[in-house]
Design a protein around this motif. Structure first.
Motif, PDB file in Angstrom:
ATOM      1  N   SER A  33       0.820  -1.212   0.000  1.00 21.52           N
ATOM      2  CA  SER A  33       0.000   0.000   0.000  1.00 21.52           C
ATOM      3  C   SER A  33       0.858   1.269   0.000  1.00 21.52           C
ATOM      4  CB  SER A  33      -0.932  -0.004   1.204  1.00 21.52           C
ATOM      5  OG  SER A  33      -0.151   0.109   2.368  1.00 21.52           O
ATOM      6  N   LYS A  34       2.194   1.089   0.171  1.00 19.66           N
ATOM      7  CA  LYS A  34       3.065   2.263   0.312  1.00 19.66           C
ATOM      8  C   LYS A  34       3.085   3.133  -0.960  1.00 19.66           C
ATOM      9  CE  LYS A  34       7.114   3.349   2.717  1.00 19.66           C
ATOM     10  NZ  LYS A  34       8.513   3.082   2.772  1.00 19.66           N
ATOM     11  N   GLY A  35       3.278   2.472  -2.140  1.00 22.44           N
ATOM     12  CA  GLY A  35       3.322   3.276  -3.369  1.00 22.44           C
ATOM     13  C   GLY A  35       1.969   3.319  -4.066  1.00 22.44           C
ATOM     14  N   GLU A  36       0.923   3.074  -3.299  1.00 20.64           N
ATOM     15  CA  GLU A  36      -0.390   2.923  -3.910  1.00 20.64           C
ATOM     16  C   GLU A  36      -0.943   4.263  -4.417  1.00 20.64           C
ATOM     17  OE1 GLU A  36      -2.938  -0.234  -2.253  1.00 20.64           O
ATOM     18  OE2 GLU A  36      -4.395   1.398  -2.057  1.00 20.64           O
ATOM     19  N   GLU A  47      -2.077   7.379 -20.276  1.00 19.29           N
ATOM     20  CA  GLU A  47      -2.401   8.386 -21.291  1.00 19.29           C
ATOM     21  C   GLU A  47      -1.153   9.193 -21.659  1.00 19.29           C
ATOM     22  OE1 GLU A  47      -5.941  10.237 -23.169  1.00 19.29           O
ATOM     23  OE2 GLU A  47      -5.446   8.283 -22.358  1.00 19.29           O
ATOM     24  N   ASN A  48      -0.364   9.556 -20.613  1.00 24.12           N
ATOM     25  CA  ASN A  48       0.835  10.383 -20.809  1.00 24.12           C
ATOM     26  C   ASN A  48       2.014   9.599 -21.371  1.00 24.12           C
ATOM     27  OD1 ASN A  48      -0.573  12.417 -19.677  1.00 24.12           O
ATOM     28  ND2 ASN A  48       0.293  12.137 -17.614  1.00 24.12           N
ATOM     29  N   LYS A  49       1.816   8.306 -21.563  1.00 19.71           N
ATOM     30  CA  LYS A  49       2.873   7.417 -22.064  1.00 19.71           C
ATOM     31  C   LYS A  49       4.106   7.428 -21.164  1.00 19.71           C
ATOM     32  CE  LYS A  49       1.739   7.207 -26.978  1.00 19.71           C
ATOM     33  NZ  LYS A  49       0.450   7.736 -27.096  1.00 19.71           N
ATOM     34  N   SER A  50       3.897   7.630 -19.865  1.00 22.66           N
ATOM     35  CA  SER A  50       5.058   7.675 -18.965  1.00 22.66           C
ATOM     36  C   SER A  50       5.309   6.320 -18.292  1.00 22.66           C
ATOM     37  CB  SER A  50       4.845   8.759 -17.907  1.00 22.66           C
ATOM     38  OG  SER A  50       3.569   8.634 -17.352  1.00 22.66           O
ATOM     39  N   ILE A  51       4.578   5.288 -18.684  1.00 20.72           N
ATOM     40  CA  ILE A  51       4.750   3.968 -18.037  1.00 20.72           C
ATOM     41  C   ILE A  51       5.697   3.099 -18.859  1.00 20.72           C
ATOM     42  CG2 ILE A  51       3.555   1.837 -17.363  1.00 20.72           C
ATOM     43  CD1 ILE A  51       1.121   3.505 -16.741  1.00 20.72           C
ATOM     44  N   GLU A  52       6.596   2.388 -18.141  1.00 22.91           N
ATOM     45  CA  GLU A  52       7.548   1.541 -18.828  1.00 22.91           C
ATOM     46  C   GLU A  52       7.081   0.077 -18.842  1.00 22.91           C
ATOM     47  OE1 GLU A  52      11.508   2.178 -17.378  1.00 22.91           O
ATOM     48  OE2 GLU A  52      12.346   0.611 -18.652  1.00 22.91           O
ATOM     49  N   THR A  53       6.734  -0.445 -17.644  1.00 19.40           N
ATOM     50  CA  THR A  53       6.270  -1.851 -17.565  1.00 19.40           C
ATOM     51  C   THR A  53       5.050  -1.940 -16.660  1.00 19.40           C
ATOM     52  OG1 THR A  53       7.629  -2.318 -15.646  1.00 19.40           O
ATOM     53  CG2 THR A  53       8.591  -2.829 -17.805  1.00 19.40           C
ATOM     54  N   VAL A  54       4.248  -2.988 -16.894  1.00 17.68           N
ATOM     55  CA  VAL A  54       3.064  -3.219 -16.040  1.00 17.68           C
ATOM     56  C   VAL A  54       3.026  -4.712 -15.669  1.00 17.68           C
ATOM     57  CG1 VAL A  54       0.539  -3.232 -15.962  1.00 17.68           C
ATOM     58  CG2 VAL A  54       1.715  -1.350 -17.092  1.00 17.68           C
ATOM     59  N   ASP A  55       2.896  -4.954 -14.364  1.00 18.14           N
ATOM     60  CA  ASP A  55       2.734  -6.345 -13.889  1.00 18.14           C
ATOM     61  C   ASP A  55       1.336  -6.486 -13.307  1.00 18.14           C
ATOM     62  OD1 ASP A  55       5.315  -7.119 -14.528  1.00 18.14           O
ATOM     63  OD2 ASP A  55       6.095  -6.297 -12.635  1.00 18.14           O
ATOM     64  N   THR A  64       5.923   0.474 -13.459  1.00 13.07           N
ATOM     65  CA  THR A  64       7.092   1.342 -13.262  1.00 13.07           C
ATOM     66  C   THR A  64       7.018   2.481 -14.277  1.00 13.07           C
ATOM     67  OG1 THR A  64       8.288  -0.182 -14.654  1.00 13.07           O
ATOM     68  CG2 THR A  64       8.716  -0.352 -12.327  1.00 13.07           C
ATOM     69  N   LEU A  65       7.428   3.645 -13.809  1.00  9.10           N
ATOM     70  CA  LEU A  65       7.449   4.824 -14.683  1.00  9.10           C
ATOM     71  C   LEU A  65       8.781   4.878 -15.414  1.00  9.10           C
ATOM     72  CD1 LEU A  65       5.952   7.488 -12.274  1.00  9.10           C
ATOM     73  CD2 LEU A  65       4.781   6.293 -14.126  1.00  9.10           C
ATOM     74  N   LYS A  66       8.745   5.487 -16.570  1.00  6.56           N
ATOM     75  CA  LYS A  66      10.019   5.712 -17.262  1.00  6.56           C
ATOM     76  C   LYS A  66      10.822   6.663 -16.394  1.00  6.56           C
ATOM     77  CE  LYS A  66       7.994   5.014 -21.763  1.00  6.56           C
ATOM     78  NZ  LYS A  66       7.219   5.643 -22.822  1.00  6.56           N
ATOM     79  N   GLU A  67      12.182   6.474 -16.378  1.00  4.61           N
ATOM     80  CA  GLU A  67      13.057   7.270 -15.494  1.00  4.61           C
ATOM     81  C   GLU A  67      12.834   8.764 -15.662  1.00  4.61           C
ATOM     82  OE1 GLU A  67      15.454   6.443 -13.023  1.00  4.61           O
ATOM     83  OE2 GLU A  67      14.216   4.622 -13.145  1.00  4.61           O
ATOM     84  N   GLU A  92      10.639   5.602  -6.259  1.00  6.65           N
ATOM     85  CA  GLU A  92       9.572   6.539  -6.657  1.00  6.65           C
ATOM     86  C   GLU A  92       8.969   6.160  -8.007  1.00  6.65           C
ATOM     87  OE1 GLU A  92       8.693   9.833  -5.260  1.00  6.65           O
ATOM     88  OE2 GLU A  92       9.430   8.864  -3.431  1.00  6.65           O
ATOM     89  N   THR A  93       9.703   5.338  -8.797  1.00  6.92           N
ATOM     90  CA  THR A  93       9.202   5.007 -10.131  1.00  6.92           C
ATOM     91  C   THR A  93       8.267   3.801 -10.102  1.00  6.92           C
ATOM     92  OG1 THR A  93      11.069   3.561 -10.571  1.00  6.92           O
ATOM     93  CG2 THR A  93      11.323   5.869 -11.223  1.00  6.92           C
ATOM     94  N   ILE A  94       8.184   3.145  -8.933  1.00  7.51           N
ATOM     95  CA  ILE A  94       7.299   1.965  -8.846  1.00  7.51           C
ATOM     96  C   ILE A  94       5.989   2.394  -8.209  1.00  7.51           C
ATOM     97  CG2 ILE A  94       7.059  -0.366  -7.921  1.00  7.51           C
ATOM     98  CD1 ILE A  94      10.140  -0.434  -7.773  1.00  7.51           C
ATOM     99  N   LYS A  95       4.905   2.082  -8.875  1.00  9.31           N
ATOM    100  CA  LYS A  95       3.603   2.452  -8.325  1.00  9.31           C
ATOM    101  C   LYS A  95       2.705   1.225  -8.312  1.00  9.31           C
ATOM    102  CE  LYS A  95       3.579   7.381  -9.324  1.00  9.31           C
ATOM    103  NZ  LYS A  95       2.900   8.461 -10.011  1.00  9.31           N
ATOM    104  N   SER A  96       1.771   1.275  -7.424  1.00  7.97           N
ATOM    105  CA  SER A  96       0.895   0.117  -7.272  1.00  7.97           C
ATOM    106  C   SER A  96      -0.535   0.624  -7.229  1.00  7.97           C
ATOM    107  CB  SER A  96       1.274  -0.599  -5.988  1.00  7.97           C
ATOM    108  OG  SER A  96       0.237  -1.424  -5.604  1.00  7.97           O
ATOM    109  N   VAL A  97      -1.446  -0.157  -7.791  1.00  7.84           N
ATOM    110  CA  VAL A  97      -2.826   0.293  -7.818  1.00  7.84           C
ATOM    111  C   VAL A  97      -3.736  -0.920  -7.635  1.00  7.84           C
ATOM    112  CG1 VAL A  97      -2.962   0.141 -10.357  1.00  7.84           C
ATOM    113  CG2 VAL A  97      -4.446   1.699  -9.155  1.00  7.84           C
TER     114      VAL A  97
END
Ligand code: ATP
Length: 626
Positions: A33-36, A47-55, A64-67, A92-97
């Motif tokens: 829940s930390k990077g949620e 939409e912003n195309k700022s995502i690099e990978t999705v698990d 993960t966001l692009k650097e 900071e580049t890893i996010k969870s939802v």
């Protein structure tokens, strides 16, 4: 494995389980829940195309966001961006939802250059085990608390107790540790002689092997409660220097079917490992009751008994395990237990004689400072019918009394009071109303005078109208002068008259009886009943026994045989009534004749609360001289 080790294994197991529970249910949800971020933010990043990978997992999406899309959090030292050789992933580049129901998700991702995929949820072995264990945990906890008291090897449970409730609860005591020798037992000469043979067997089995003689397997100690049966068994182990296993028959039989039999098996397994040794089963009647006894048929008890018989049969000759049992009701034991190869030896442990009582007193007063005038023989003389346990109790009570009055030594008076306490209980401090006192005084005087005037009655030692903790409002203490082995018909009738002397006095003086005579009536009726159905002392029924075999008795009371005809049962009732009525009439007659003495003694008793033998005798003698 000793108890300590067993505990540490359990503690380790519990620690692992707790750590896993903490990791799974506290730390993991917290970390996740930390990077949620909200789902809307995920869609915006997409939409912003700022995502690099999705698990993608079942419940969650981690991306993960692009650097370039995230702020650089590497430390700046002296204006230089500090960087390790291997560039660390910026957290900071890893996010969870949290994964919401979004049927378009895969479509959305497929139209981008994002690398995406699912992560299979791996079930670890621990997950599998816990999946089974966790639902069982509440049950295990309830089970543990239920069985805590009946489980465990003697120590009353603990965590080891959960799985060891079927283990025997015999307390193992090494021969030396029983610390008991024949010198600690008084008045048990005959039993001792018989037990010597067992001791010799246990000490030097080779001597008997040489002659092909077999070790006796079972020894049954038979005798009234408190006569020192347990003590004798301990002394046998103590003298032979062998381990001693102690268990009570009742503890074999628990609520669950099969537990008793498992305990017997375990007890014998333990004992065989320690042979030569002695197993002592106290109150063996709890498991050894006759299987014919339909009143108390109990399949669990039967299974336990069968297991005991099987174990005793299973002994190889001279394997060095001697089983000793104790009972005060040998007549109810199953005959199979008495067969050769089982409890084929019976040793009677009787109430101590005067000499025996003196010896027991000596043993139990060894550590008590006695006043020089104390005559232990005299105390033994006034305590016929007392068991070894009663005598031990008297010695202890006397010491307590002396300690309470801060005396240096225990006096004869302390012993007198101690005897009274053991017989009647402690004095109660509740005062009686004058009317009740008067009734109690006449009641007790009635008992005492009937005893004084009827030949052959046990002499009155003391009469008291101080209520006791045993529930009596007063009491008349009679002391037999000698040990009684046989009682004649006339003596029984006299005893009944003395029992009803209190009620007779009430009828004579107050013209009505009170509830105070209830126990007297019970004892007198029981005596009459035994005279009629057990001892053939009824003229109408003749010398016939109508009492059922002893094993059929309920709660110890004599029962009438099942095949007694209705007409005979009516005669039995009439005969009992006749005997009790005659006894009361006899008491009434005596008291009427000596009504003057009755008034004098009862009045003195109301004044003094307690009067002794000599004082009563003085009133009786005074009347005779007139
Ligand atoms: P139960 O049938 O009630 O189990 P028991 O016959 O096994 O009784 P013990 O438990 O051996 O009696 O005796 C109780 C106590 O009484 C003993 O610990 C001891 O203090 C005392 N006692 C009994 N008999 C004797 C004796 N002969 N000599 C010395 N002390 C005795």
């Amino acid at each position: 494995m000793d108890k300590g080790q067993k505990f540490s294994v359990w503690y380790f197991f519990i620690a692992v389980v707790l750590a896993w529970l903490f990791a799974e249910y506290v730390y993991k949800p917290y970390a996740e829940s930390k990077g949620e971020v909200p789902y809307s933010e995920f869609l915006a990043d997409l939409e912003n195309k700022s995502i690099e990978t999705v698990d993608i997992t079942e419940n969650r999406i981690t991306y993960t966001l692009k650097e370039s899309a995230s702020p650089d959090k590497r430390p700046i030292i002296g204006g230089v961006i500090f960087s390790s050789t291997k560039k660390a992933k910026n957290p900071e580049t890893i996010k969870s939802v949290v994964r919401v129901t979004d049927p378009l998700l895969i479509d959305r991702l497929a139209h981008t250059d994002i690398k995406f995929g699912g992560i299979a949820q791996r079930d670890t072995i621990l997950d599998l085990i816990m999946g089974i264990m966790l639902p069982l945990l509440p049950l295990l906890i309830i089970w543990y608390f239920l069985f805590r008291n009946i489980g465990g090897s003697g120590a009353g449970g603990g965590i080891g107790g959960i799985f060891s409730f079927a283990r025997s609860r015999a307390k193992e005591l090494q021969g030396e540790m029983t610390g008991v020798h024949f010198s600690d037992i008084g008045g048990a000469g005959e039993a001792e002689v018989e037990l010597r043979e067992i001791i010799d067997f246990l000490k030097e089995p080779e001597r008997f092997d040489k002659f092909g003689a077999k070790l006796p397997r079972g020894v049954l100690l038979v005798g009234p409660p408190g006569t020192g049966k347990t003590l004798l068994a301990k002394a046998t182990a103590g003298e032979a220097g062998v381990p001693f296993f102690f268990i009570t028959g009742s503890s074999f039989v628990e609520m669950f079917v099969g537990v008793g039999a498992a305990r017997v098996r375990d007890l014998f397994d333990q004992a065989k490992k320690k042979a030569p040794c002695i197993i002592f089963v106290d109150e063996i009647d709890a498991i050894g009751q006759s299987r014919m006894n339909t009143f108390n048929s109990n399949s669990e008890q039967e299974n336990t008994l069968n297991q005991l018989l099987a174990e005793m049969d299973g002994f190889e000759d001279n394997n060095g395990v001697v089983i000793m049992g104790a009972t005060n009701r040998p007549e109810i034991l199953d005959q199979a237990l008495m067969r050769p190869g089982r409890f084929d030896r019976q040793i009677q442990v009787v109430l101590p004689t005067e000499e025996g009582r003196e010896e027991i007193l000596k043993i139990h007063t060894k550590k008590i400072p006695l006043a020089p005038e104390i005559d232990l023989r005299a105390i033994a003389k006034v305590t016929p019918g007392f068991s070894g346990a009663d005598i031990a109790n008297i010695a202890n009570e006397a010491a307590l009394l002396a300690a309470r009055r801060k005396a240096e030594k225990v006096s004869t008076n302390d012993f007198d009071l101690a005897i009274e306490r053991v017989i009647a209980g402690l004095q109660r401090k509740t005062p009686l109303t004058p009317e009740v006192r008067k009734k109690v005084a006449y009641h007790e005087t009635g008992h005492a005078l009937v005893a004084c005037y009827l030949p052959g009655s046990d002499p009155v030692h003391k009469v008291s109208i101080i209520p006791t903790t045993k529930g009596a409002l007063g009491y008349t203490m009679q002391m037999p002068t000698e040990d009684q082995y046989l009682i004649s018909e006339s003596e029984l009738k006299n005893k009944m008259a003395v029992m009803l002397g209190g009620r007779a006095a009430e009828l004579l003086i107050f013209n009505e009886a009170s509830t105070g005579a209830s126990n007297d009536l019970e004892r007198a009726t029981e005596t009459a009943r035994r005279m009629v159905i057990e001892f053939g002392m009824s003229s109408a029924l003749g010398p016939v026994r109508y009492a059922a075999p002893a094993m059929m008795y309920l709660g110890g009371a004599v029962q009438i045989r099942d095949d007694t005809g209705d007409a005979t049962a009516v005669v039995i009732d009439e005969e009992i009534k006749k005997l009790v009525t005659e006894a009361q009439d006899c008491a009434l007659k005596i008291l009427k004749e000596h009504e003057h003495v009755l008034h004098e003694v009862a009045e003195t008793l109301q004044e003094k609360e307690v009067i002794n033998n000599e004082e009563i005798q003085a009133f009786v003698d005074k009347e005779e001289k007139k």
